[in-house]
Design an enzyme around this catalytic site. Sequence first.
Site, PDB file in Angstrom:
ATOM      1  N   HIS A   1       0.863  -1.182   0.000  1.00 49.55           N
ATOM      2  CA  HIS A   1       0.000   0.000   0.000  1.00 49.55           C
ATOM      3  C   HIS A   1       0.894   1.225   0.000  1.00 49.55           C
ATOM      4  O   HIS A   1       1.686   1.435   0.923  1.00 49.55           O
ATOM      5  CB  HIS A   1      -0.923   0.022   1.221  1.00 49.55           C
ATOM      6  CG  HIS A   1      -1.871   1.187   1.229  1.00 49.55           C
ATOM      7  ND1 HIS A   1      -3.149   1.105   0.717  1.00 49.55           N
ATOM      8  CD2 HIS A   1      -1.709   2.465   1.650  1.00 49.55           C
ATOM      9  CE1 HIS A   1      -3.748   2.278   0.847  1.00 49.55           C
ATOM     10  NE2 HIS A   1      -2.894   3.121   1.399  1.00 49.55           N
ATOM     11  N   CYS A   2       0.759   2.037  -1.031  1.00 54.09           N
ATOM     12  CA  CYS A   2       1.626   3.206  -1.189  1.00 54.09           C
ATOM     13  C   CYS A   2       0.914   4.451  -0.663  1.00 54.09           C
ATOM     14  O   CYS A   2      -0.093   4.879  -1.239  1.00 54.09           O
ATOM     15  CB  CYS A   2       2.003   3.396  -2.656  1.00 54.09           C
ATOM     16  SG  CYS A   2       3.110   4.797  -2.929  1.00 54.09           S
ATOM     17  N   PRO A   3       1.411   5.063   0.410  1.00 55.23           N
ATOM     18  CA  PRO A   3       0.749   6.264   0.934  1.00 55.23           C
ATOM     19  C   PRO A   3       0.921   7.473   0.024  1.00 55.23           C
ATOM     20  O   PRO A   3       0.115   8.411   0.089  1.00 55.23           O
ATOM     21  CB  PRO A   3       1.450   6.485   2.288  1.00 55.23           C
ATOM     22  CG  PRO A   3       2.784   5.830   2.138  1.00 55.23           C
ATOM     23  CD  PRO A   3       2.571   4.657   1.226  1.00 55.23           C
TER      24      PRO A   3
END
Length: 424
Positions: free
Chosen positions: A189-191
């Site tokens: 999951h890429c913020p």
Amino acid sequence: MEGRMQGKAPLSDSNRRIMDTDAPPRRVYQAWKGSNIFFLGGRLIFGPDVRSLLLTVCLIVIPVILFAAVISGQLAHEYHNQIGGWVASVAIIFTAYIIVLLLLTSGRDPGIIPRNAHPPEPEDVGESSNLSEWPGGQHGSTGLPLTKDVLVNGVLVKVKYCHTCMLYRPPRCSHCSICNNCVERFDHHCPWVGQCIGKRNYRFFFMFVSSTTLLCVYVFAFCWVDLRIIMDTHRCKLGRAIMKSPVSGILILYTFIAVWFVGGLTSFHLYLISTNQTTYENFRYRYDRKTNPHNRGLVQNFIEILCSRIPSSRNNFRAKVKEDSATFTSSLGMGRAISPPKMSVDLEMGMKRQTVAMEELEDLHSQIGSAMGLERCGTEPPHIVGRKGCSEIATDIEAFAEEFGLEQRFTERKKIEQRTSHNP
């Protein structure tokens, strides 16, 4: 008429759902159980941290604006030709391309696997599973196994059961704790993009990171050219040139730091693609210590990940939700549900609609009346049956009767019941 409306009993949520037949149907994205945020009527899906996307856009766009407005103008002034305009045009077009890649990464379904409405039956799991007791097992029997074996390219791979989505995750699938979804070929999951990176958007994520790296190198190089021209023209050193063009110095420092970040990500994902791994697998399983069943060779890995057809989404977020009729559960604790009145929405059959409503109202009221009778006779436990529950249902019935113009008939039935209760 106004006094009658003011004295009208309020409807409960259950009756309001029954009577609101003209309400628009709900869409899948409106009833979505994950933590995603939707825009444009379910056409765009983002993670719950979508606000970070604005920060990412600003970190890309603002330096390019400074570069196009200041550095390209200085280059045009120093060279006395159109090179400054060309340099600015290339930077702007390349930035627009990067923004499109960013939106394709963050605004689409990354590969979410739809949840099951019910857990799978234990007999459907198969024999090749780890038969362990599952807390959700029914009637004290052996429930669903926590894992089961799946054959991938001749290698047995264990897949886990997801208690949230009530399904066995396919190989390379993992449940994202931020988005609260099981994502196919979950990478991370890429913020920075506010979205999970999975099977359907990994390609765009890699293109976004690698393109941003090239943009940083492009801006860095022409800022150095600008400083070099100033040093040659004014016969000064680097420090003096930076004083004359502080924007060039700021952009050189900024792009130097940024290229280590995005360039490092590009190099790391090039390694992952060449070995057909995901970030999650690389940190968790360490395939360098054991066989990677997904590795098909350098060329085939690049073709599979970057050149293969992107599968269609398994979710139609704009589809209408098939909701069952709301069950009218009695608060009397009778152990059974009372069916809601059936209403027709056909305006051409007004008389039939009223007749059906009257019949269903009588049936519903008779069921409530029998329940009240049980309460008076003391046949139900006091902690289950109470006057409050009866009054709430009576209020609902009264409001329902008023809605269909049946106040007089309802009042007559109520008076008859009161006389019957006082004169047993």
